[in-house]
Design a protein around this motif. Structure first.
Motif, PDB file in Angstrom:
ATOM      1  N   ARG A 227       0.840  -1.203   0.000  1.00  0.00           N
ATOM      2  CA  ARG A 227       0.000   0.000   0.000  1.00  0.00           C
ATOM      3  C   ARG A 227       0.876   1.253   0.000  1.00  0.00           C
ATOM      4  O   ARG A 227       0.569   2.257  -0.646  1.00  0.00           O
ATOM      5  CB  ARG A 227      -0.933   0.011   1.210  1.00  0.00           C
ATOM      6  N   GLY A 228       1.980   1.181   0.739  1.00  0.00           N
ATOM      7  CA  GLY A 228       2.885   2.319   0.792  1.00  0.00           C
ATOM      8  C   GLY A 228       3.470   2.659  -0.569  1.00  0.00           C
ATOM      9  O   GLY A 228       3.659   3.834  -0.893  1.00  0.00           O
ATOM     10  N   ALA A 229       3.757   1.634  -1.362  1.00  0.00           N
ATOM     11  CA  ALA A 229       4.285   1.861  -2.711  1.00  0.00           C
ATOM     12  C   ALA A 229       3.283   2.632  -3.558  1.00  0.00           C
ATOM     13  O   ALA A 229       3.658   3.523  -4.337  1.00  0.00           O
ATOM     14  CB  ALA A 229       4.623   0.526  -3.371  1.00  0.00           C
ATOM     15  N   LYS A 230       2.010   2.328  -3.391  1.00  0.00           N
ATOM     16  CA  LYS A 230       0.978   3.025  -4.157  1.00  0.00           C
ATOM     17  C   LYS A 230       0.833   4.472  -3.692  1.00  0.00           C
ATOM     18  O   LYS A 230       0.658   5.386  -4.508  1.00  0.00           O
ATOM     19  CB  LYS A 230      -0.351   2.279  -4.025  1.00  0.00           C
ATOM     20  N   VAL A 231       0.896   4.681  -2.382  1.00  0.00           N
ATOM     21  CA  VAL A 231       0.835   6.049  -1.858  1.00  0.00           C
ATOM     22  C   VAL A 231       2.030   6.853  -2.362  1.00  0.00           C
ATOM     23  O   VAL A 231       1.887   7.999  -2.799  1.00  0.00           O
ATOM     24  CB  VAL A 231       0.809   6.055  -0.315  1.00  0.00           C
ATOM     25  N   TYR A 232       3.207   6.230  -2.337  1.00  0.00           N
ATOM     26  CA  TYR A 232       4.408   6.916  -2.784  1.00  0.00           C
ATOM     27  C   TYR A 232       4.290   7.331  -4.249  1.00  0.00           C
ATOM     28  O   TYR A 232       4.592   8.480  -4.617  1.00  0.00           O
ATOM     29  CB  TYR A 232       5.649   6.028  -2.595  1.00  0.00           C
ATOM     30  N   GLU A 233       3.839   6.417  -5.080  1.00  0.00           N
ATOM     31  CA  GLU A 233       3.712   6.715  -6.505  1.00  0.00           C
ATOM     32  C   GLU A 233       2.716   7.847  -6.749  1.00  0.00           C
ATOM     33  O   GLU A 233       2.949   8.728  -7.589  1.00  0.00           O
ATOM     34  CB  GLU A 233       3.263   5.463  -7.258  1.00  0.00           C
ATOM     35  N   ALA A 234       1.642   7.854  -5.977  1.00  0.00           N
ATOM     36  CA  ALA A 234       0.579   8.837  -6.199  1.00  0.00           C
ATOM     37  C   ALA A 234       0.901  10.199  -5.613  1.00  0.00           C
ATOM     38  O   ALA A 234       0.536  11.228  -6.187  1.00  0.00           O
ATOM     39  CB  ALA A 234      -0.735   8.313  -5.615  1.00  0.00           C
ATOM     40  N   LYS A 235       1.596  10.235  -4.473  1.00  0.00           N
ATOM     41  CA  LYS A 235       1.697  11.503  -3.746  1.00  0.00           C
ATOM     42  C   LYS A 235       3.119  11.962  -3.404  1.00  0.00           C
ATOM     43  O   LYS A 235       3.287  13.063  -2.866  1.00  0.00           O
ATOM     44  CB  LYS A 235       0.871  11.408  -2.455  1.00  0.00           C
ATOM     45  N   CYS A 236       4.111  11.132  -3.701  1.00  0.00           N
ATOM     46  CA  CYS A 236       5.476  11.482  -3.308  1.00  0.00           C
ATOM     47  C   CYS A 236       6.457  11.530  -4.476  1.00  0.00           C
ATOM     48  O   CYS A 236       7.414  12.314  -4.464  1.00  0.00           O
ATOM     49  CB  CYS A 236       6.012  10.491  -2.274  1.00  0.00           C
ATOM     50  N   ALA A 237       6.236  10.670  -5.455  1.00  0.00           N
ATOM     51  CA  ALA A 237       7.228  10.473  -6.518  1.00  0.00           C
ATOM     52  C   ALA A 237       7.442  11.717  -7.375  1.00  0.00           C
ATOM     53  O   ALA A 237       8.543  11.933  -7.888  1.00  0.00           O
ATOM     54  CB  ALA A 237       6.817   9.299  -7.405  1.00  0.00           C
ATOM     55  N   LEU A 238       6.415  12.548  -7.539  1.00  0.00           N
ATOM     56  CA  LEU A 238       6.563  13.741  -8.370  1.00  0.00           C
ATOM     57  C   LEU A 238       7.703  14.620  -7.864  1.00  0.00           C
ATOM     58  O   LEU A 238       8.470  15.167  -8.650  1.00  0.00           O
ATOM     59  CB  LEU A 238       5.256  14.535  -8.388  1.00  0.00           C
ATOM     60  N   CYS A 239       7.828  14.733  -6.553  1.00  0.00           N
ATOM     61  CA  CYS A 239       8.875  15.581  -5.969  1.00  0.00           C
ATOM     62  C   CYS A 239      10.149  14.795  -5.648  1.00  0.00           C
ATOM     63  O   CYS A 239      11.252  15.258  -5.944  1.00  0.00           O
ATOM     64  CB  CYS A 239       8.363  16.250  -4.698  1.00  0.00           C
ATOM     65  N   HIS A 240      10.009  13.634  -5.041  1.00  0.00           N
ATOM     66  CA  HIS A 240      11.173  12.879  -4.574  1.00  0.00           C
ATOM     67  C   HIS A 240      11.705  11.891  -5.604  1.00  0.00           C
ATOM     68  O   HIS A 240      12.752  11.270  -5.375  1.00  0.00           O
ATOM     69  CB  HIS A 240      10.840  12.156  -3.267  1.00  0.00           C
ATOM     70  N   GLY A 241      11.002  11.738  -6.727  1.00  0.00           N
ATOM     71  CA  GLY A 241      11.459  10.855  -7.781  1.00  0.00           C
ATOM     72  C   GLY A 241      10.979   9.432  -7.603  1.00  0.00           C
ATOM     73  O   GLY A 241      10.814   8.955  -6.481  1.00  0.00           O
ATOM     74  N   ALA A 242      10.784   8.743  -8.724  1.00  0.00           N
ATOM     75  CA  ALA A 242      10.309   7.360  -8.675  1.00  0.00           C
ATOM     76  C   ALA A 242      11.262   6.461  -7.911  1.00  0.00           C
ATOM     77  O   ALA A 242      10.852   5.490  -7.276  1.00  0.00           O
ATOM     78  CB  ALA A 242      10.101   6.834 -10.097  1.00  0.00           C
ATOM     79  N   GLN A 243      12.560   6.782  -7.957  1.00  0.00           N
ATOM     80  CA  GLN A 243      13.572   5.982  -7.256  1.00  0.00           C
ATOM     81  C   GLN A 243      13.985   6.609  -5.930  1.00  0.00           C
ATOM     82  O   GLN A 243      14.995   6.225  -5.346  1.00  0.00           O
ATOM     83  CB  GLN A 243      14.797   5.803  -8.152  1.00  0.00           C
ATOM     84  N   GLY A 244      13.242   7.606  -5.468  1.00  0.00           N
ATOM     85  CA  GLY A 244      13.488   8.191  -4.155  1.00  0.00           C
ATOM     86  C   GLY A 244      14.752   9.005  -4.022  1.00  0.00           C
ATOM     87  O   GLY A 244      15.220   9.229  -2.907  1.00  0.00           O
ATOM     88  N   GLN A 245      15.295   9.500  -5.145  1.00  0.00           N
ATOM     89  CA  GLN A 245      16.581  10.193  -5.096  1.00  0.00           C
ATOM     90  C   GLN A 245      16.460  11.708  -5.076  1.00  0.00           C
ATOM     91  O   GLN A 245      17.467  12.419  -5.142  1.00  0.00           O
ATOM     92  CB  GLN A 245      17.446   9.744  -6.272  1.00  0.00           C
ATOM     93  N   VAL A 299       3.272   4.622   3.782  1.00  0.00           N
ATOM     94  CA  VAL A 299       4.354   5.159   2.955  1.00  0.00           C
ATOM     95  C   VAL A 299       5.647   5.271   3.754  1.00  0.00           C
ATOM     96  O   VAL A 299       6.740   5.108   3.203  1.00  0.00           O
ATOM     97  CB  VAL A 299       3.948   6.511   2.325  1.00  0.00           C
ATOM     98  N   ALA A 300       5.551   5.501   5.054  1.00  0.00           N
ATOM     99  CA  ALA A 300       6.753   5.502   5.896  1.00  0.00           C
ATOM    100  C   ALA A 300       7.376   4.109   5.929  1.00  0.00           C
ATOM    101  O   ALA A 300       8.605   3.959   5.896  1.00  0.00           O
ATOM    102  CB  ALA A 300       6.417   5.967   7.311  1.00  0.00           C
ATOM    103  N   THR A 301       6.530   3.092   5.968  1.00  0.00           N
ATOM    104  CA  THR A 301       7.011   1.707   5.923  1.00  0.00           C
ATOM    105  C   THR A 301       7.701   1.431   4.594  1.00  0.00           C
ATOM    106  O   THR A 301       8.777   0.811   4.551  1.00  0.00           O
ATOM    107  CB  THR A 301       5.841   0.733   6.132  1.00  0.00           C
ATOM    108  N   TYR A 302       7.105   1.896   3.519  1.00  0.00           N
ATOM    109  CA  TYR A 302       7.692   1.701   2.188  1.00  0.00           C
ATOM    110  C   TYR A 302       9.058   2.376   2.094  1.00  0.00           C
ATOM    111  O   TYR A 302      10.055   1.762   1.682  1.00  0.00           O
ATOM    112  CB  TYR A 302       6.748   2.266   1.132  1.00  0.00           C
ATOM    113  N   ILE A 303       9.144   3.633   2.488  1.00  0.00           N
ATOM    114  CA  ILE A 303      10.401   4.389   2.396  1.00  0.00           C
ATOM    115  C   ILE A 303      11.485   3.760   3.260  1.00  0.00           C
ATOM    116  O   ILE A 303      12.635   3.607   2.824  1.00  0.00           O
ATOM    117  CB  ILE A 303      10.164   5.858   2.823  1.00  0.00           C
TER     118      ILE A 303
END
Length: 345
Positions: A227-245, A299-303
């Motif tokens: 679930r965290g991966a889905k939250v990340y893709e929807a709400k975090c990846a635009l700023c932090h990048g798909a690979q979290g960099q 999403v914290a668990t995913y990160i």
């Protein structure tokens, strides 16, 4: 095909426009989000600390500019308000043109551009302001005015009473994945001066409303990587990048890396899922924190299921290091996630 049905070309055009707008928004949001003054000058030289009073760094022109700015901007007086102990830190333009002000500005420069202004001590691309938002002023994002008055304090992590300087040394070791400056080093003096100035007239030993992180509520379900991966893709990846960099602007990290070699290491407080969830719930997406408690936990668990630099306290054995320093369900260090042992880079 009906006249009202969009063509593939128009769909592609709309998509392209969306991407452009999204990227422009991300860049603007980033500059606002982390208080990054991209046009800020280089860090001022360290004033002399012994003997003669330091020479004033401000020129007459700068003094005139400050006077004009102060005439236009109402000074935010430092106060503890009667309404529930609310605290207002000084504004960015309130730093005085005094010898003490020179040290405060130096600390501010380190806070905003840590790798550039703490060379030899910062081990990744993160800046202090990437976590302590709005240049260390924002409530619920571990503001400096909330931290400084609480030290000296006993900390379970170090198993002794830490001074504020020791607490900052820990930030360099863990969050910055670098080397801690020696006690009394100019880097620490400047950062202490900046935090002290931010916390002027705050009550000592009292945790003010907005200090630290706002604690996240309990998750309705066991936090989930999927679930965290889905939250990340929807709400975090635009700023932090798909690979979290993360992302940079003008060579300065605006959106921080969330895992990998340039992120915080396994000893940093936010590697623990509960602390990360609290920060995320209160502050992300920046300027419009809309995640519910469950999403924040997920999403914290995913990160924090992603690999990151080794804990500096590493004993040479992952299981032993976990037993000594990570004996909590909120730390994923030394555990297996998706068949992979998290052991540090």
């Amino acid at each position: 095909m009906s006249d009202t049905q969009p063509t593939r070309a128009s769909q592609n055009s709309n998509t392209a426009e969306y991407v452009v707008v999204a990227c422009l928004f991300a860049g603007l949001a980033g500059a606002l989000a982390y208080g990054m003054y991209i046009s800020q000058p280089d860090m001022p030289p360290a004033p002399a600390r012994v003997g003669a009073v330091p020479a004033a760094a401000a020129t007459a022109a700068r003094a005139d500019a400050n006077a004009n700015a102060n005439a236009q901007v109402t000074s935010q007086a430092v106060k503890v308000a009667a309404d529930g102990g609310a605290f207002t830190p000084p504004g960015a333009r309130d730093i005085p043109d005094t010898p003490m002000g020179e040290w405060i500005r130096r600390g501010e420069a380190i806070f905003l551009r840590t790798p550039a202004n703490a060379v030899g001590f910062s081990g990744n691309t993160l800046n202090c302001v990437n976590c302590h938002l709005d240049a260390g002023r924002l409530k619920g994002a571990a503001p400096m005015w909330g931290a400084y008055p609480l030290y000296p304090a006993y900390r379970k992590k170090t198993n002794h009473v830490d001074t504020f300087a020791e607490r900052v040394r820990g930030c360099f070791m863990y969050s910055m994945n670098g080397k801690a400056p020696d006690d009394g080093h100019d880097i620490l003096v400047a950062l202490e001066a900046y935090a002290y100035w931010m916390a002027q007239k705050a009550p000592t030993g009292e945790k003010l409303p907005g200090a630290g992180f706002t604690k996240v509520g309990k998750a309705a379900q066991e936090p989930s990587f999927e679930r965290g991966a889905k939250v990340y893709e929807a709400k975090c990846a635009l700023c932090h990048g798909a690979q979290g960099q993360g992302q940079e602007a003008g060579g300065v990290t605006v959106f921080p890396p969330l895992w990998g070699k340039q992120s915080y290491n396994w000893g940093a407080g936010t590697h623990e899922v509960d602390k990360a969830a609290s920060f995320i719930k209160g502050n992300m997406p920046y300027g419009n924190p809309t995640l519910d408690d469950q999403e924040a936990w997920d999403v914290a668990t995913y990160i924090n299921s992603m690999e990151r630099p080794q804990d500096p306290r590493f004993t040479g054995n992952v299981a032993d290091t976990r037993k000594q320093f990570h004996d909590t369900p909120f730390s994923l260090y030394g555990t297996e996630v998706n068949g992979r042992l998290l052991k540090g880079l």
